[in-house]
Design a protein around this motif. Structure first.
Motif, short mmCIF file in Angstrom:
data_model
loop_
_atom_site.label_atom_id
_atom_site.label_comp_id
_atom_site.label_asym_id
_atom_site.label_seq_id
_atom_site.Cartn_x
_atom_site.Cartn_y
_atom_site.Cartn_z
N GLN A 53 -14.02 69.04 -51.00
CA GLN A 53 -14.61 70.02 -51.61
C GLN A 53 -15.42 69.55 -53.01
OE1 GLN A 53 -15.79 73.16 -50.73
NE2 GLN A 53 -14.69 72.48 -48.83
N GLU A 54 -14.65 68.79 -53.70
CA GLU A 54 -15.19 68.28 -54.83
C GLU A 54 -16.57 67.45 -54.53
OE1 GLU A 54 -15.33 69.34 -57.80
OE2 GLU A 54 -16.32 67.71 -59.19
N TRP A 55 -16.61 66.71 -53.68
CA TRP A 55 -17.61 65.73 -53.17
C TRP A 55 -18.85 66.85 -52.75
CZ3 TRP A 55 -15.57 61.31 -49.76
CH2 TRP A 55 -14.38 60.91 -50.33
N ILE A 56 -18.66 67.54 -51.78
CA ILE A 56 -19.42 68.73 -51.10
C ILE A 56 -20.40 69.29 -52.54
CG2 ILE A 56 -19.65 70.78 -50.09
CD1 ILE A 56 -17.23 69.55 -48.59
N ARG A 57 -19.32 69.87 -53.62
CA ARG A 57 -19.77 70.62 -54.75
C ARG A 57 -20.73 69.81 -55.74
NH1 ARG A 57 -19.88 70.91 -59.87
NH2 ARG A 57 -18.59 69.27 -60.10
N ARG A 58 -20.45 68.47 -55.79
CA ARG A 58 -21.44 67.62 -56.54
C ARG A 58 -22.70 67.23 -55.85
NH1 ARG A 58 -17.91 63.13 -60.00
NH2 ARG A 58 -16.24 64.84 -60.73
N GLU A 59 -22.27 67.04 -54.29
CA GLU A 59 -23.80 66.89 -53.66
C GLU A 59 -24.50 68.14 -53.72
OE1 GLU A 59 -23.96 67.62 -49.59
OE2 GLU A 59 -25.04 65.82 -49.26
N GLN A 60 -24.01 69.31 -53.83
CA GLN A 60 -24.81 70.65 -53.95
C GLN A 60 -25.38 70.82 -55.22
OE1 GLN A 60 -22.23 73.61 -52.50
NE2 GLN A 60 -22.54 73.09 -50.26
N ALA A 61 -24.65 70.23 -56.02
CA ALA A 61 -25.36 70.14 -57.55
C ALA A 61 -26.37 69.19 -58.04
CB ALA A 61 -24.16 70.23 -58.67
N GLY A 62 -26.52 68.16 -56.97
CA GLY A 62 -27.30 66.97 -57.12
C GLY A 62 -26.82 65.93 -57.92
N GLU A 63 -25.62 65.95 -58.14
CA GLU A 63 -24.98 64.76 -58.63
C GLU A 63 -24.70 63.62 -58.13
OE1 GLU A 63 -21.52 66.50 -60.59
OE2 GLU A 63 -22.43 68.43 -61.22
N ILE A 64 -24.41 63.96 -57.00
CA ILE A 64 -24.30 62.52 -55.91
C ILE A 64 -25.08 63.02 -54.61
CG2 ILE A 64 -22.32 61.36 -56.55
CD1 ILE A 64 -20.69 62.92 -54.60
N SER A 65 -25.60 61.71 -53.74
CA SER A 65 -26.09 61.96 -52.64
C SER A 65 -25.62 60.96 -51.94
CB SER A 65 -27.82 61.64 -52.87
OG SER A 65 -28.36 61.20 -51.65
N PHE A 66 -25.70 61.30 -50.44
CA PHE A 66 -25.21 60.20 -49.28
C PHE A 66 -26.31 59.73 -48.55
CE2 PHE A 66 -21.36 63.27 -50.53
CZ PHE A 66 -20.72 62.16 -51.11
#
Ligand SMILES: N[C@@H]1[C@@H](O)[C@H](O)[C@@H](COP(=O)(O)O)O[C@@H]1O
Length: 251
Positions: A53-66
């Motif tokens: 969930q934390e990875w998904i949150r960070r991705e949505q916040a633009g903090e990480i990209s896969f």
């Protein structure tokens, strides 16, 4: 003579901090190498502690990209369709892959429904070799000391293989199947080569029911009867525990 032991990197964290620590390690990895091959895990811990969930949150916040990363899972239950509610593919789709927006490459998971399991093991080893093995592997610790589905045994195969699941594991799975008979008895799992070739490993184990195994695996002798003990020989393994899981290991 007293045996001298190797010391692993062990971090003991309050349970609510685990998801942030794991996400920070993942973010560092992706920044260092955007094209990373990321090895995932199933089990209850990633869900219970909100790791995915934390990875998904960070991705949505633009903090990480896969968008350049490639995901791979090390194991899958045998004998159930890939879209069975309890398959690891379904688990990953539900809890992570299906919720990511920047995923570009098809995640790789062994096909436990294959009619030719040996061919599937060979195919998966080729997938691993073609990817250049795993850059960053998230792992859990089985109550019996397994990692991926490498179960305790007198010998551990190097290559991907079909492992017989321990009877102790069956109650963990059985509530999700209509009868005990339907619970898979085998899995396809990577062997020790792919574990040791993963360039970074992050293993999360929590709860007092894991305390005895944590002590055996990370401070006991290296033995095929405790597959996780081989991580003591890994150059970049980080073991993340809560206080309960760390209660029987001297740090
Ligand atoms: N095949 C997986 C393992 O790879 C994982 O390590 C384990 C941990 O489970 P949990 O997080 O529920 O303790 O679950 C399953 O058995």
């Amino acid at each position: 003579m007293q045996e001298r032991r190797i010391r692993l990197k062990i971090e003991v964290l309050p349970p609510e901090e685990i998801k942030n620590r794991v996400a920070d390690l993942l973010s560092e990895q992706i920044k260092r190498k955007p094209t990373s091959v990321l090895g995932m895990t199933t089990g209850s811990s990633p869900i219970k502690y909100g790791i995915y969930q934390e990875w998904i949150r960070r991705e949505q916040a633009g903090e990480i990209s896969f968008h350049e990363a490639k995901f791979i899972n090390p194991d899958e239950l045998v004998g159930i369709p890939v879209d069975h509610p309890e398959s690891y593919r379904t688990y990953m789709q539900e809890h992570l892959f299906g919720q990511l927006q920047t995923l570009r490459y098809e995640p790789q998971i062994p096909d436990g429904s294959s009619r030719d399991l040996m061919a599937e093991c060979l195919r998966f080893d080729q997938v691993l070799a073609d990817l250049g093995y795993v850059d960053w592997q998230l792992m859990g610790l089985g109550l019996n000391g397994h990692i991926a589905f490498i179960e305790p045994s007198n010998h551990i195969p190097a290559k991907t293989y079909v492992s017989q699941l321990f009877v102790e594991n069956r109650p963990v799975h059985s509530p999700h199947f209509r009868s005990e008979d339907e619970v898979p008895k085998q899995s396809i799992t990577i062997g020790l080569e792919a574990v040791m070739k993963a360039r970074n490993i992050v293993l999360v184990a929590t709860g007092d029911n894991k305390a005895d195994m944590v002590a055996k695996a990370f401070a006991g002798p290296i033995t095929t009867n405790v597959p996780a003990s081989f991580l003591q020989l890994h150059a970049n393994a980080t073991i993340i525990l809560d206080a309960a899981a760390a209660s029987k290991i001297s740090l």
